[in-house]
Design a protein around this motif. Structure first.
Motif, mmCIF file in Angstrom:
data_model
loop_
_atom_site.group_PDB
_atom_site.id
_atom_site.type_symbol
_atom_site.label_atom_id
_atom_site.label_comp_id
_atom_site.label_asym_id
_atom_site.label_seq_id
_atom_site.Cartn_x
_atom_site.Cartn_y
_atom_site.Cartn_z
ATOM 1 N N TYR A 189 0.859 -1.173 0.000
ATOM 2 C CA TYR A 189 0.000 0.000 0.000
ATOM 3 C C TYR A 189 0.898 1.227 0.000
ATOM 4 C CZ TYR A 189 -2.912 3.803 1.642
ATOM 5 O OH TYR A 189 -3.550 5.016 1.741
ATOM 6 N N TRP A 190 0.557 2.219 -0.799
ATOM 7 C CA TRP A 190 1.264 3.492 -0.809
ATOM 8 C C TRP A 190 0.368 4.530 -1.461
ATOM 9 C CZ3 TRP A 190 1.858 -0.208 -4.373
ATOM 10 C CH2 TRP A 190 1.816 0.144 -5.715
ATOM 11 N N VAL A 191 0.780 5.779 -1.372
ATOM 12 C CA VAL A 191 0.093 6.866 -2.055
ATOM 13 C C VAL A 191 0.944 7.227 -3.261
ATOM 14 C CG1 VAL A 191 -0.758 9.237 -1.861
ATOM 15 C CG2 VAL A 191 -0.944 7.676 0.087
ATOM 16 N N ASP A 192 0.330 7.182 -4.450
ATOM 17 C CA ASP A 192 1.100 7.414 -5.672
ATOM 18 C C ASP A 192 1.419 8.892 -5.874
ATOM 19 O OD1 ASP A 192 -1.113 8.692 -6.810
ATOM 20 O OD2 ASP A 192 -1.579 7.059 -8.178
ATOM 21 N N GLU A 193 2.113 9.180 -6.980
ATOM 22 C CA GLU A 193 2.570 10.545 -7.259
ATOM 23 C C GLU A 193 1.424 11.540 -7.480
ATOM 24 O OE1 GLU A 193 2.652 8.308 -11.244
ATOM 25 O OE2 GLU A 193 3.089 7.851 -9.161
ATOM 26 N N PHE A 194 0.197 11.036 -7.676
ATOM 27 C CA PHE A 194 -0.973 11.897 -7.867
ATOM 28 C C PHE A 194 -1.813 12.010 -6.593
ATOM 29 C CE2 PHE A 194 -0.108 9.843 -12.003
ATOM 30 C CZ PHE A 194 0.334 10.972 -12.692
ATOM 31 N N GLY A 195 -1.340 11.399 -5.502
ATOM 32 C CA GLY A 195 -2.063 11.439 -4.242
ATOM 33 C C GLY A 195 -3.114 10.351 -4.094
ATOM 34 N N ASN A 196 -3.135 9.390 -5.015
ATOM 35 C CA ASN A 196 -4.116 8.306 -4.972
ATOM 36 C C ASN A 196 -3.617 7.153 -4.099
ATOM 37 O OD1 ASN A 196 -5.799 9.569 -6.968
ATOM 38 N ND2 ASN A 196 -4.359 8.863 -8.518
ATOM 39 N N PRO A 197 -4.442 6.703 -3.139
ATOM 40 C CA PRO A 197 -4.060 5.510 -2.390
ATOM 41 C C PRO A 197 -4.024 4.305 -3.329
ATOM 42 C CG PRO A 197 -6.051 6.538 -1.483
ATOM 43 C CD PRO A 197 -5.715 7.246 -2.737
ATOM 44 N N THR A 198 -2.986 3.500 -3.212
ATOM 45 C CA THR A 198 -2.802 2.373 -4.115
ATOM 46 C C THR A 198 -2.584 1.101 -3.318
ATOM 47 O OG1 THR A 198 -1.787 3.845 -5.752
ATOM 48 C CG2 THR A 198 -1.388 1.495 -6.027
ATOM 49 N N ASN A 199 -3.301 0.039 -3.694
ATOM 50 C CA ASN A 199 -3.144 -1.284 -3.098
ATOM 51 C C ASN A 199 -2.625 -2.219 -4.179
ATOM 52 O OD1 ASN A 199 -4.550 -0.795 -0.486
ATOM 53 N ND2 ASN A 199 -6.235 -0.336 -1.869
ATOM 54 N N GLU A 200 -1.770 -3.144 -3.776
ATOM 55 C CA GLU A 200 -1.202 -4.025 -4.786
ATOM 56 C C GLU A 200 -0.732 -5.333 -4.171
ATOM 57 O OE1 GLU A 200 1.777 -3.357 -8.510
ATOM 58 O OE2 GLU A 200 2.305 -2.327 -6.661
ATOM 59 N N SER A 201 -1.138 -6.443 -4.785
ATOM 60 C CA SER A 201 -0.543 -7.728 -4.430
ATOM 61 C C SER A 201 0.930 -7.669 -4.814
ATOM 62 C CB SER A 201 -1.226 -8.868 -5.182
ATOM 63 O OG SER A 201 -2.528 -9.060 -4.715
ATOM 64 N N THR A 202 1.756 -8.276 -3.987
ATOM 65 C CA THR A 202 3.200 -8.186 -4.176
ATOM 66 C C THR A 202 3.817 -9.552 -3.914
ATOM 67 O OG1 THR A 202 3.158 -5.887 -3.434
ATOM 68 C CG2 THR A 202 5.291 -6.999 -3.364
ATOM 69 N N ILE A 203 4.825 -9.882 -4.692
ATOM 70 C CA ILE A 203 5.615 -11.080 -4.437
ATOM 71 C C ILE A 203 6.977 -10.625 -3.927
ATOM 72 C CG2 ILE A 203 6.724 -13.114 -5.443
ATOM 73 C CD1 ILE A 203 4.403 -13.165 -7.486
ATOM 74 N N VAL A 204 7.374 -11.158 -2.773
ATOM 75 C CA VAL A 204 8.680 -10.854 -2.208
ATOM 76 C C VAL A 204 9.590 -12.044 -2.492
ATOM 77 C CG1 VAL A 204 9.966 -10.281 -0.120
ATOM 78 C CG2 VAL A 204 7.600 -9.475 -0.396
ATOM 79 N N ILE A 205 10.750 -11.750 -3.058
ATOM 80 C CA ILE A 205 11.710 -12.787 -3.426
ATOM 81 C C ILE A 205 12.982 -12.561 -2.620
ATOM 82 C CG2 ILE A 205 13.006 -13.847 -5.310
ATOM 83 C CD1 ILE A 205 11.024 -12.218 -7.189
ATOM 84 N N LYS A 206 13.425 -13.572 -1.905
ATOM 85 C CA LYS A 206 14.670 -13.488 -1.139
ATOM 86 C C LYS A 206 15.719 -14.339 -1.842
ATOM 87 C CE LYS A 206 14.784 -13.202 3.277
ATOM 88 N NZ LYS A 206 15.464 -12.544 4.359
ATOM 89 N N ILE A 207 16.807 -13.682 -2.226
ATOM 90 C CA ILE A 207 17.906 -14.349 -2.924
ATOM 91 C C ILE A 207 19.179 -14.089 -2.124
ATOM 92 C CG2 ILE A 207 19.254 -14.479 -5.051
ATOM 93 C CD1 ILE A 207 16.776 -13.298 -6.513
ATOM 94 N N THR A 208 19.915 -15.141 -1.831
ATOM 95 C CA THR A 208 21.140 -14.978 -1.058
ATOM 96 C C THR A 208 22.363 -15.307 -1.898
ATOM 97 O OG1 THR A 208 20.981 -17.242 -0.238
ATOM 98 C CG2 THR A 208 20.040 -15.520 1.147
ATOM 99 N N ASP A 209 23.471 -14.673 -1.501
ATOM 100 C CA ASP A 209 24.783 -14.973 -2.078
ATOM 101 C C ASP A 209 24.758 -14.879 -3.602
ATOM 102 O OD1 ASP A 209 27.452 -15.473 -1.716
ATOM 103 O OD2 ASP A 209 27.229 -17.643 -1.790
ATOM 104 N N CYS A 210 24.392 -13.712 -4.111
ATOM 105 C CA CYS A 210 24.234 -13.510 -5.549
ATOM 106 C C CYS A 210 24.920 -12.208 -5.956
ATOM 107 C CB CYS A 210 22.734 -13.447 -5.872
ATOM 108 S SG CYS A 210 22.377 -13.439 -7.628
#
Length: 111
Positions: free
Chosen positions: A53-74
């Motif tokens: 969730y964040w407020v975009d550059e136009f002041g609009n609240p934004t919701n978004e599904s997100t995938i978090v990827i953890k990569i080690t030793d790269c």
């Protein structure tokens, strides 16, 4: 335990299409695509579904599904290539990348 220091990268991949400003691919389809792209480059990572969730550059609240990827030793160059591929495949403006130095140990039943 014997800890070693390694670089860890967390990539935050939003699923809203940058042009339509809404999600056009399902979470499951996106996860499969992301696993394929990352797996082809680094062989393995940890994947989590999340919600942003964040407020975009136009002041609009934004919701978004997100995938978090953890990569080690790269290598940082490889991370950049992965992000480019993810941006193209999911029609994103950007991927947020967090880099930390972690101390890890692998614990097994064989000490």
């Amino acid at each position: 335990m014997n800890f070693e220091k390694i670089e860890t990268y967390n990539l935050y991949v939003g699923l809203n299409d940058k042009d339509k400003y809404e999600q056009i691919i399902t979470d499951d389809e996106a996860m499969e695509l992301v696993r394929e792209i990352v797996g082809n480059v680094v062989g393995g990572a940890t994947f989590s579904k999340s919600f942003g969730y964040w407020v975009d550059e136009f002041g609009n609240p934004t919701n978004e599904s997100t995938i978090v990827i953890k990569i080690t030793d790269c290598d940082e160059h490889i991370i950049h290539c992965i992000c480019k591929n993810l941006n193209d495949a999911l029609n994103q403006n950007s991927i947020m990348v967090e880099r930390t130095v972690s101390e890890v140990a692998f614990v097994s039943d064989r000490y």
